[in-house]
Design a protein around this motif. Sequence first.
Motif, PDB file in Angstrom:
ATOM      1  N   LEU A 274      43.137  38.148  56.151  1.00  0.00           N
ATOM      2  CA  LEU A 274      43.492  36.778  55.789  1.00  0.00           C
ATOM      3  C   LEU A 274      44.812  36.742  55.020  1.00  0.00           C
ATOM      4  CD1 LEU A 274      39.970  35.523  54.611  1.00  0.00           C
ATOM      5  CD2 LEU A 274      41.048  35.190  56.851  1.00  0.00           C
ATOM      6  N   ILE A 275      45.035  37.766  54.204  1.00  0.00           N
ATOM      7  CA  ILE A 275      46.294  37.859  53.457  1.00  0.00           C
ATOM      8  C   ILE A 275      47.432  38.212  54.399  1.00  0.00           C
ATOM      9  CG2 ILE A 275      47.486  38.997  51.555  1.00  0.00           C
ATOM     10  CD1 ILE A 275      44.788  39.597  50.304  1.00  0.00           C
TER      11      ILE A 275
ATOM     12  N   LYS B 129      31.235  44.789  40.553  1.00  0.00           N
ATOM     13  CA  LYS B 129      31.022  43.339  40.481  1.00  0.00           C
ATOM     14  C   LYS B 129      32.288  42.586  40.885  1.00  0.00           C
ATOM     15  CE  LYS B 129      27.456  43.407  36.887  1.00  0.00           C
ATOM     16  NZ  LYS B 129      27.101  42.962  35.514  1.00  0.00           N
ATOM     17  N   LEU B 130      33.437  43.051  40.408  1.00  0.00           N
ATOM     18  CA  LEU B 130      34.700  42.389  40.749  1.00  0.00           C
ATOM     19  C   LEU B 130      35.005  42.513  42.230  1.00  0.00           C
ATOM     20  CD1 LEU B 130      37.178  40.878  39.746  1.00  0.00           C
ATOM     21  CD2 LEU B 130      38.245  43.089  39.222  1.00  0.00           C
ATOM     22  N   LYS B 131      34.749  43.703  42.797  1.00  0.00           N
ATOM     23  CA  LYS B 131      34.994  43.922  44.225  1.00  0.00           C
ATOM     24  C   LYS B 131      34.151  42.978  45.078  1.00  0.00           C
ATOM     25  CE  LYS B 131      36.108  48.841  43.829  1.00  0.00           C
ATOM     26  NZ  LYS B 131      35.730  50.204  44.244  1.00  0.00           N
ATOM     27  N   ALA B 132      32.917  42.705  44.646  1.00  0.00           N
ATOM     28  CA  ALA B 132      32.036  41.824  45.405  1.00  0.00           C
ATOM     29  C   ALA B 132      32.519  40.377  45.378  1.00  0.00           C
ATOM     30  CB  ALA B 132      30.616  41.919  44.859  1.00  0.00           C
ATOM     31  N   ARG B 133      33.202  39.986  44.304  1.00  0.00           N
ATOM     32  CA  ARG B 133      33.652  38.606  44.158  1.00  0.00           C
ATOM     33  C   ARG B 133      35.019  38.342  44.778  1.00  0.00           C
ATOM     34  NH1 ARG B 133      32.249  37.948  37.711  1.00  0.00           N
ATOM     35  NH2 ARG B 133      29.950  38.043  37.906  1.00  0.00           N
ATOM     36  N   VAL B 134      35.856  39.377  44.818  1.00  0.00           N
ATOM     37  CA  VAL B 134      37.244  39.195  45.243  1.00  0.00           C
ATOM     38  C   VAL B 134      37.398  38.517  46.607  1.00  0.00           C
ATOM     39  CG1 VAL B 134      39.245  40.511  46.061  1.00  0.00           C
ATOM     40  CG2 VAL B 134      38.367  40.890  43.789  1.00  0.00           C
ATOM     41  N   PRO B 135      36.645  38.910  47.659  1.00  0.00           N
ATOM     42  CA  PRO B 135      36.839  38.257  48.961  1.00  0.00           C
ATOM     43  C   PRO B 135      36.665  36.745  48.931  1.00  0.00           C
ATOM     44  CG  PRO B 135      35.573  40.268  49.223  1.00  0.00           C
ATOM     45  CD  PRO B 135      35.701  40.045  47.755  1.00  0.00           C
ATOM     46  N   ARG B 136      35.823  36.234  48.015  1.00  0.00           N
ATOM     47  CA  ARG B 136      35.607  34.780  47.931  1.00  0.00           C
ATOM     48  C   ARG B 136      36.814  34.060  47.333  1.00  0.00           C
ATOM     49  NH1 ARG B 136      30.464  36.323  45.643  1.00  0.00           N
ATOM     50  NH2 ARG B 136      31.106  35.441  43.639  1.00  0.00           N
ATOM     51  N   TYR B 137      37.653  34.801  46.617  1.00  0.00           N
ATOM     52  CA  TYR B 137      38.792  34.182  45.937  1.00  0.00           C
ATOM     53  C   TYR B 137      40.082  34.247  46.750  1.00  0.00           C
ATOM     54  CZ  TYR B 137      35.724  34.530  41.849  1.00  0.00           C
ATOM     55  OH  TYR B 137      34.668  34.422  40.980  1.00  0.00           O
ATOM     56  N   ILE B 138      40.045  34.902  47.901  1.00  0.00           N
ATOM     57  CA  ILE B 138      41.277  35.090  48.663  1.00  0.00           C
ATOM     58  C   ILE B 138      41.832  33.760  49.167  1.00  0.00           C
ATOM     59  CG2 ILE B 138      42.233  36.038  50.802  1.00  0.00           C
ATOM     60  CD1 ILE B 138      40.587  38.516  50.364  1.00  0.00           C
TER      61      ILE B 138
END
Length: 308
Positions: free
Chosen positions: A45-46, A119-128
Amino acid sequence: MISMDMLLGIAFFFQTGIGVQGNFFLIYLFSFLFFTGQRLRPIDLILIQLAVANSLVLLSRGFFQGLAALGTKNVLDDIGCKIVFYLHRVARGLSLSITCLLSGFQAIIISPHNPRWIKLKARVPRYIMPSILLCWIFHMLQNIHVLKNLIGPRGTGNISETNEYVYCSFNVTTDISVSLHAVLFSLPDGVCITFISFTTGYKVYLLYKHHKRVQQVHADRFSHRAFPETRATQMILLLVSTFVTFYLLNCILAGIMHSMTRKPWLMHGSAFLAACFPMVSPFVLIGSGPQILRYYSVVHGRKSPHTE
């Protein structure tokens, strides 16, 4: 004998044509996979946004710079100058911001597997996607003044009151306006470059630790194997290093240009360097790892995009 202007024009058209083809290839590839229901990686996506931004940089600058180098004057009217230059400034800022986002995302992905990072790795894709949207909004608002201060084709304004670009003129009536304009656009660039440099150094450190650990634990079995995380990180490192190199060279040339009487070759040289990364980046992505080639195979119906 071919004149210098003719060579410059050919160079700009060649740069634009090659770069647009490479970026359009990536846009087509990712779009085809998305609309056919294939699962894309979060990093894809990036990459597609980077390809879009780089395409806009090339189309909004290189083509018209080439025409100007060939001596074609007043190609754009007042409205055309405003639209083209506004798109260029937005796309240039996006290219920097998306590269910054890409570097930060990769640094998080390859970080150590401890509870805090997991925990951060699991959340990062939602913030892209929200982050990409914020980048678009920020740069569109940051450059809104361009629509007011661009005064039309080069040579239509008072030369003593304009900061001339090759094909349009930008109104900078006072020293305060010049300083404010420089701070407004240099500060975000400086923050992004600092962040990119920090995350790049962090990734180099992690790669070095990973390499030493693999050598110690799997010296015989995996000594010649390239791990997927390592290949992906090396690709991002190469991409980011390419960006920073061309960006710094362009800044040096821009500093020289603003410290002396402006010469046409300096203006053309600065524009050419500014468009080098948008031209080179798709080929760095295509040549640095097998994933893009796997996607190409999917388009031709040969295999799954995530097979190893």
